[in-house]
Design a protein around this motif. Structure first.
Motif, mmCIF file in Angstrom:
data_model
loop_
_atom_site.group_PDB
_atom_site.id
_atom_site.type_symbol
_atom_site.label_atom_id
_atom_site.label_comp_id
_atom_site.label_asym_id
_atom_site.label_seq_id
_atom_site.Cartn_x
_atom_site.Cartn_y
_atom_site.Cartn_z
ATOM 1 N N GLY A 84 -16.839 -10.061 17.664
ATOM 2 C CA GLY A 84 -15.530 -9.486 17.968
ATOM 3 C C GLY A 84 -15.032 -8.379 17.080
ATOM 4 O O GLY A 84 -13.916 -8.482 16.534
ATOM 5 N N THR B 38 -12.994 -1.371 24.879
ATOM 6 C CA THR B 38 -14.296 -2.020 24.705
ATOM 7 C C THR B 38 -14.928 -2.295 26.060
ATOM 8 O O THR B 38 -14.278 -2.856 26.953
ATOM 9 C CB THR B 38 -14.143 -3.346 23.940
ATOM 10 N N TYR C 257 -10.187 -4.732 26.917
ATOM 11 C CA TYR C 257 -11.537 -5.288 26.839
ATOM 12 C C TYR C 257 -12.054 -5.493 28.250
ATOM 13 O O TYR C 257 -11.486 -6.259 29.025
ATOM 14 C CB TYR C 257 -11.492 -6.620 26.086
ATOM 15 N N ASP D 154 -17.794 -16.255 27.756
ATOM 16 C CA ASP D 154 -17.413 -14.833 27.679
ATOM 17 C C ASP D 154 -16.255 -14.598 26.719
ATOM 18 O O ASP D 154 -15.338 -13.820 26.999
ATOM 19 C CB ASP D 154 -17.042 -14.294 29.070
ATOM 20 N N PRO E 110 -14.419 -12.866 23.905
ATOM 21 C CA PRO E 110 -14.561 -11.594 23.189
ATOM 22 C C PRO E 110 -14.658 -11.740 21.673
ATOM 23 O O PRO E 110 -15.233 -10.871 21.013
ATOM 24 C CB PRO E 110 -13.292 -10.821 23.583
ATOM 25 N N SER F 227 -21.585 -9.567 28.265
ATOM 26 C CA SER F 227 -21.428 -10.865 27.608
ATOM 27 C C SER F 227 -22.750 -11.620 27.553
ATOM 28 O O SER F 227 -23.442 -11.757 28.560
ATOM 29 C CB SER F 227 -20.392 -11.719 28.349
ATOM 30 N N ALA G 60 -18.081 -4.411 27.543
ATOM 31 C CA ALA G 60 -18.910 -5.497 27.020
ATOM 32 C C ALA G 60 -19.875 -6.051 28.057
ATOM 33 O O ALA G 60 -19.536 -6.214 29.231
ATOM 34 C CB ALA G 60 -18.017 -6.634 26.512
#
Length: 426
Positions: free
Chosen positions: A201, A184, A252, A193, A195, A188, A186
């Motif tokens: 999520g 992933t 992530y 932050d 996930p 944010s 991301a």
């Protein structure tokens, strides 16, 4: 350092622009990609930045076998060659988002053990992938979404509820992709932050429970459809929890965060001869009340040189909340409301200017990113026939800044690291 009004406005806009530029996927995404895989790459994604993130992947991996589907907000598309881009509604979901979520689940389920599923996630992903859990309808979830937006609940609390009404979020996308590898990337847009909160999520385990979702609904006294209440009470089909073998160790990676954006703005402030003070990247609370608190800090800096002496700028991020209290609310996003609350508390104090805006370029449902307040905001508003206090009470902050010509308009920025607030003390 004495600032003219024009110089103060220019400085604030430069800080805002620096924060947005630091989160542009076209410049920051490539360095966060995993090593090029030998097999197929399936790119999926959801959020206001999903299309431009997909384009950045294509640019970074021109020789990789990749395909996929991402969904973004209407008007936030970006040209891509190999990855399909769908558009859907935000913040109130629609059938286009539900269809995109179902298609992504089907694509993920077809991925094999040697494939890489690259999930691109950014703010707005929850609404854009609203896929009802079995037994619920999109109409049910639209009603829930409207109740959430009007409740005063935080984004963490909203997404706990959403995860337990969804067939897509709360780790369910990653579970569908098993046994493929899932990575992933991301951007944010949430305080802290977390996930599990970013787009609710879809690729990470969900530690929350049906019971917690029910408790939040009771706490905020939300009136929800009977089918939703029954679904939560039955507590079937719990979301994947930490340790679920289908998810494995989450990979992530954050490519942009509110703190990174504030750091970029702070660097720009120093270049302008200002001393920056970052108050935090995760400030939450009722928008107008946060504005009042920030005004108090600014007044202290102006009068006493504490917590930082002028010339300086107070920077903060996070996501405030607007609890609708007016029977017939006016127009205005959370940043405009926070700013008007700040201006009201400053009371026209000389030498203090402020800009507050959403880094996605859209403050709530309006077309502006935010607005600028000046020492004479209140007096100019009254001269224009407006009562700033009444506008604040009626959630009509947009009217004040629109009449004064003080809206900040960027158009969709194709990124989103949440609210940006800068108060300049000259």
């Amino acid at each position: 350092m004495a600032f003219t009004d024009e110089a103060a406005r220019t400085a604030l806009r430069r800080l805002f622009d620096a924060a947005i530029a630091s989160a542009d996927p076209r410049t920051v995404l490539a360095r966060h990609l995993p090593e090029k895989p030998a097999g197929r790459v399936l790119v999926l994604g959801a959020g206001k930045s999903a299309a431009v993130m997909a384009a950045a992947v294509e640019a970074a991996w021109p020789d990789v076998d990749l395909s996929g589907l991402v969904v973004t907000r209407y008007g936030h598309g970006h040209p891509t060659a190999r990855i399909e881009v769908a558009e859907a509604a935000h913040p109130v979901p629609d059938e286009a988002g539900a269809r995109a979520a179902r298609r992504m689940l089907d694509l993920a389920a077809a991925a094999g053990a040697g494939d890489l599923v690259l999930f691109l996630v950014s703010g707005g992903g929850s609404s854009l992938t609203t896929l009802p859990a079995p037994g619920l309808t999109l109409t049910d979830l639209i009603a829930v979404n409207k109740a959430l937006l009007a409740s005063g609940a935080t984004i963490h609390e909203m997404n706990c509820i959403r995860r337990h009404l969804s067939a897509f979020s709360g780790g369910r996308l990653a579970a569908a992709a098993h046994p493929a590898r899932v990575v992933t990337l991301a951007i944010s847009d949430v305080p802290g932050d977390d996930p599990t909160v970013i787009a609710s999520g879809p690729t990470v385990p969900d530690p929350s429970t049906f019971g917690q979702a029910q408790a939040l609904i009771a706490h905020y006294r939300m009136a929800l459809p009977e089918a939703v209440v029954a679904h939560l009470k039955a507590a079937r089909d719990e979301s994947p929890k930490p340790g679920d073998a289908r998810l494995g160790p989450p990979d992530y990676r954050f490519i942009a965060t509110p703190r990174m954006a504030l750091d970029a703005a702070a660097a720009e402030a120093r270049a302008l001869g200002l001393t920056p003070l970052i108050l935090g990247d995760a400030l939450e609370g009722e928008a107008r009340e946060v504005g009042t608190v920030l005004a108090g800090i600014a007044l202290s800096a102006r009068a006493h040189g504490q917590p930082v002496p002028a010339p300086c700028v107070l920077l903060s991020g996070g996501e405030t909340t607007v609890t609708i209290r007016a029977t017939t609310p006016g127009r205005g996003g959370r940043n405009a409301e926070c700013l008007l609350g700040c201006a009201q508390a400053l009371g026209g104090t000389r030498g203090i200017w402020a800009l507050m805006g959403d880094t996605d370029g859209i403050d709530g449902s309006e077309s502006n990113a935010g607005a600028i307040a000046t020492p004479d905001t209140l007096s100019r508003a009254r001269a224009a026939g407006l009562d700033p206090r009444a506008c604040l009470a009626g959630h009509d902050s947009h009217a004040v800044f629109a009449v004064l010509g003080d809206l900040v308009e960027t158009g969709p920025t194709l990124t989103n690291v949440n609210d940006f607030r800068a108060i300049l003390i000259g």
